[in-house]
Motif scaffolding. Structure first.
Motif, PDB file in Angstrom:
ATOM      1  N   LEU A   1       8.817  -2.948  10.145  1.00  0.00           N
ATOM      2  CA  LEU A   1       9.830  -2.219   9.377  1.00  0.00           C
ATOM      3  C   LEU A   1       9.934  -0.770   9.841  1.00  0.00           C
ATOM      4  CD1 LEU A   1      11.976  -2.327   7.246  1.00  0.00           C
ATOM      5  CD2 LEU A   1      10.262  -1.801   5.509  1.00  0.00           C
TER       6      LEU A   1
ATOM      7  N   SER B   1      10.830  -7.598   5.336  1.00  0.00           N
ATOM      8  CA  SER B   1       9.672  -7.253   6.148  1.00  0.00           C
ATOM      9  C   SER B   1       8.412  -7.379   5.295  1.00  0.00           C
ATOM     10  CB  SER B   1       9.784  -5.822   6.658  1.00  0.00           C
ATOM     11  OG  SER B   1       9.692  -4.923   5.560  1.00  0.00           O
TER      12      SER B   1
ATOM     13  N   GLU C   1      16.803  -2.213   2.709  1.00  0.00           N
ATOM     14  CA  GLU C   1      16.444  -3.515   3.275  1.00  0.00           C
ATOM     15  C   GLU C   1      16.698  -4.631   2.262  1.00  0.00           C
ATOM     16  OE1 GLU C   1      12.759  -5.970   5.285  1.00  0.00           O
ATOM     17  OE2 GLU C   1      12.384  -4.019   4.376  1.00  0.00           O
TER      18      GLU C   1
END
Length: 876
Positions: free
Chosen positions: A441, A817, A859
């Motif tokens: 990440l 992630s 994300e």
């Protein structure tokens, strides 16, 4: 294609006046693309001279030869760079139309507002454009001629080999083809093989975004086979090998990205084995192999047992990539620029510098600062340590960047990596470094910041040389070497692949590759274009190192260090041959993969492989799933575990979930890891103790700050103890010379921990852990203890993923992630969610009561958009 045009083009190319005129045009175009004011020795070509070159380009465009098409494009691009005359721009647009480079043509038309002025020109432009246009996810995309050829070949549904420069857009087409098939078919198993985790993450996200409208398609980068009819796996070759070992289902479609990795030692052997297994299960398996400028496909495919697969290739890049040699003028503080082209050098000009350039050590940073202001810049470093140091030097030459995006990235690094990480100060100035062992990440956040223009300078190792879509305006290189020192040279094709990052198809027509002090390099690999040579690593190693393979098969010791590349390749080659001997076809296999072996080497290897397969007590499924490891070592490991079964001590080393063990997890895995290192690697010391300290926290899903803070405290404590010991020595002996012990460097500790996590925990221990569990399962089944098999915790998968709960694993499969999945699983009051339940939790998740970083929130939003139908997608 015109024969007359081809003949006339050849005459042009051989004409000395044409060569000089082309060199002058290219030099002037390169000067105009530099982000600085260059003193040119000659003026730019006048309209008459440009007109003559464009006439030549129009002839080249009709030739059909790739060399001539490339020259037509080069002339058109350079003419566009140095002239704003509407007539010149229109002729350039006509040439780009004729050679079918519509992405660059569209860019030029938007920038210069150029449109055909004649009816014939408009008709030609529209007809050719329509022929090259395809629908992608509801939008019309116009392809280059080469892309159209690839697209048509893919639609035929046959296996295919595709070779083109980095910026040619080939992977985009293959991903779109795969996704279209996925949306149309009722049941399938597709696999996309990516050689690095960085590329794997990028492809995984692209496929999930493209297929967001159909949540019934499982898209995952986890090698677990589910009972659903439509599955797409995005895997490294190691993960693919695991997947093949747990299912016998045929694989319908396999994409091999960066196929030149067939040549990459033991990893190349794994890749070959995976492809062979797919083809053996079903000869109808559709295999597409991608490589950036490659040759040797035919021989490699023969070795794979897949002859006759057609190849679609080109050497023409759709953007102009200037190779510019940069050097300091003797006795003057100025830079001299020379353009490297097919006929040698063309002088571009000189530029006075604001900073001194006399020190070799700081020259790369100084040149990057001088020339990198005109767009995003990638800078090559040989090692991760060098990348961090070079990024720090570049940052010293810049003021703080007042950018909200940079501040967000800084806060993310502080909160989710460590507040003492030296990357933070660099990011504040728009600089970062990038290498393979960084957390995914963090790496992806840096890449996103670079694409967004928040990071202006990105210093990288060879991790960015393969596959990742991270184009830049400028690329800086000052060495052809890799690793420590200057002795080990990069494959020239790899260097050309990195240089191919310069320029962005559809967003620019030019990129600069700055070669610092190129004439002083030990080799000059950028003089002429190098293709990757695709060959079977197994074929090559067995043929060229038959003695090493025989040594391993005969249980001997190589005169090399265990774990080095030669030892790994010999071990893997021998393991594969033992595997084939157990299957009863080592003779035919050797004939196929190593036809150049002489009679005596062939006979000796064949006999040794058969003898080893008979002597080993390992069952065939263990050999088949773990042949890259030393099989004789695994045999000794199995004997040790059987002995422990017989004396009643085996239960203590049956892997258990860290969450079930509590504080005992460390000692439990310390013992297991020491067994692995002792029997497989030959290590007698307590290396398992150091690794378990990190690995257990990693499996538990502990965040990086927790792991890294512990490591930093441990290092500080170690240094304090050493200093106290030095003081005791001095008290005991007043003449004792006290050793100077440096303070703990948090960034060095962080890097060491990253290396341990990526190289040892997520690679070596994953391989050894899988073999360990496979052997345990066999022992239980073989001794009437099948009921104990479910007690074996899959610690190899937990080590690979960095989570040990089903909820964490489900979030990973949905595309989060590890950092985000670890944070989110702590907020969900259920550690046993399946994929469906985890999807619903993620879609309904309200982040407002929780303190999550903007990077993680972004994300989560991105992943939510890929797991909900388009008309019901939840926005953040």
């Amino acid at each position: 294609m015109s024969t007359f045009a081809a003949e006339l083009s050849s005459r042009f190319v051989q004409n000395e006046k044409f060569r000089r005129a082309l060199g002058h045009l290219q030099a002037c175009g390169a000067a105009s693309a530099l982000p600085c004011s260059v003193v040119q020795p000659h003026g730019i070509p006048d309209q008459n001279a440009i007109g003559k070159m464009l006439y030549c380009a129009s002839v080249f465009a009709q030739s059909g030869s790739e060399l001539h098409i490339s020259m037509a494009q080069t002339i058109a691009f350079n003419a566009m760079l140095i002239s704003q005359e509407s007539s010149v721009l229109e002729r350039c647009a006509t040439i780009l139309t004729e050679i079918g480079n519509f992405p660059s043509l569209t860019y030029a038309e938007k920038r210069h507002s150029t449109k055909p002025s004649t009816l014939l020109g408009m008709i030609q432009r529209n007809i050719v454009e329509q022929l090259n246009t395809v629908e992608v996810a509801g939008s019309s995309i116009t392809l280059t001629d080469y892309q159209r050829k690839v697209w048509d070949s893919l639609q035929e549904g046959r296996s295919l080999a595709i070779s083109a420069p980095t910026s040619a857009g080939k992977s985009f087409l293959v991903i779109e083809h795969l996704c279209r098939d996925a949306l149309a078919l009722p049941h399938f198993v597709f696999v996309y093989i990516a050689p690095t985790r960085a590329l794997l993450s990028e492809v995984h996200l692209k496929i999930k975004e493209r297929l967001a409208s159909d949540v019934t398609i499982r898209v995952t980068d986890i090698p677990t086979f589910e009972g659903v009819p439509r599955q797409i796996f995005v895997l490294t070759q190691e993960r693919f090998k695991v997947l093949l070992s747990i299912t016998s289902s045929p694989i319908n479609f396999v994409v091999v990205d960066e196929a030149q990795n067939l040549s990459d030692g033991a990893r190349g052997m794994i890749l070959q084995d995976c492809i062979e297994q797919c083809y053996a299960r079903d000869h109808k398996t559709h295999v597409v192999m991608l490589a950036p400028g490659a040759q040797g496909f035919a021989n490699a495919l023969e070795s794979l047992g897949m002859p006759g697969i057609p190849e679609v290739s080109t050497t023409v890049s759709p953007v102009l990539q200037n190779r510019i040699v940069v050097s300091k003028t003797p006795a003057l503080n100025q830079l001299e620029f020379k353009l490297l082209n097919a006929h040698g050098y063309s002088l571009i000009g000189t530029m006075p510098c604001k900073v001194g350039l006399d020190l070799v050590e700081s020259k790369l940073a100084a040149v990057a600062l001088e020339l990198g202001s005109g767009g995003a810049s990638l800078v090559y470093a040989k090692t991760p340590t060098e990348a961090a140091s070079l990024a720090g030097s570049i940052a010293l030459g810049l003021d703080d960047v007042a950018d909200a995006g940079a501040n967000e990235l800084v806060e993310f690094i502080k909160g989710h990596i460590h507040h003492e990480y030296h990357l933070i100060g660099m990011v504040k100035k728009g600089v970062a470094f990038h290498y393979g062992q960084m957390p995914s990440l963090l790496r992806e956040a840096i890449e996103a910041a670079f694409r967004a223009g928040i990071i202006k300078f990105l210093v990288c190792t060879t991790t960015l040389f393969q596959g990742i879509n991270l184009p830049a305006r400028n690329v800086f290189i000052n060495t052809p070497a890799k690793g420590r020192g200057e002795k080990v040279m990069l494959d020239p094709a790899l260097l050309w692949n990195f240089a191919g990052r310069a320029g962005r198809m559809g967003k620019d027509i030019v990129g600069n590759v700055f070669l610092i002090d190129y004439d002083a390099w030990s080799t000059q690999p950028m003089d002429t274009f190098y293709k990757f040579t695709i060959r079977s690593a197994l074929s090559e190693f067995v043929t060229e190192n038959a003695t090493d393979v025989l040594t391993v098969l005969n249980k001997g010791k190589l005169d090399s260090r265990p774990g080095d590349e030669r030892s790994r390749n010999a071990t893997a080659s021998a393991g594969m041959l033992v595997n084939k001997a157990r299957q009863g076809d080592v003779t035919d296999y050797l004939i196929r993969v190593a036809p150049a072996l002489d009679y005596f080497e062939f006979r000796d290897i064949q006999e040794a492989a058969n003898r080893a397969s008979e002597e080993l007590l390992l069952p065939q499924h263990v050999i088949e799933g773990n042949w890259t490891l030393d099989l004789f070592a695994l045999d000794r490991l199995m004997a040790h575990l059987v002995e422990r079964l017989n004396d009643g001590t085996l239960d203590s080393v049956v892997p258990k979930s860290p969450s079930d063990l509590g504080r005992a997890a460390f000692s439990h895995y310390q013992e297991i890891f020491n067994i692995l290192f002792r029997y497989i690697k030959g290590f007698d010391k307590n290396f398992g103790g150091y690794v378990a300290r990190i690995a257990v926290k990693w499996m538990e899903g502990k965040p990086y700050p927790f792991i890294l803070s512990y490591e930093i405290r441990s290092e500080k404590l170690r240094i304090t103890k050493k200093r106290n010991q030095e003081n005791l020595n001095l008290m005991a002996d007043s003449n004792y010379r006290v050793k100077r012990i440096a303070e703990a460097d948090p960034s060095k500790v962080i890097k060491k921990a990253f290396d341990t996590i990526e190289d040892v925990v997520r690679f070596q221990l994953v391989q050894m852990g899988k073999a360990y569990n496979d052997i345990l399962i066999h022992i239980f089944n073989d001794n009437g203890l099948a009921h104990k098999v479910p007690e074996i915790f899959d610690f190899a998968l937990a080590l690979e993923l960095g989570v040990s709960t089903n909820t964490g694993r489900a979030f990973l499969e949905l595309g989060l992630s590890r950092i985000a999945a670890s944070e989110l699983q702590k907020l969900i009051p259920n550690s046993d969610l399946d994929i469906s339940s985890a999807r619903q939790k993620l879609l309904s998740f309200d982040p407002s009561p929780h303190k999550l970083s903007s990077v993680i929130l972004a994300e989560i939003d991105k992943v939510r958009s890929t797991i909900a139908p388009v008309d019901t997608a939840v926005s953040g």
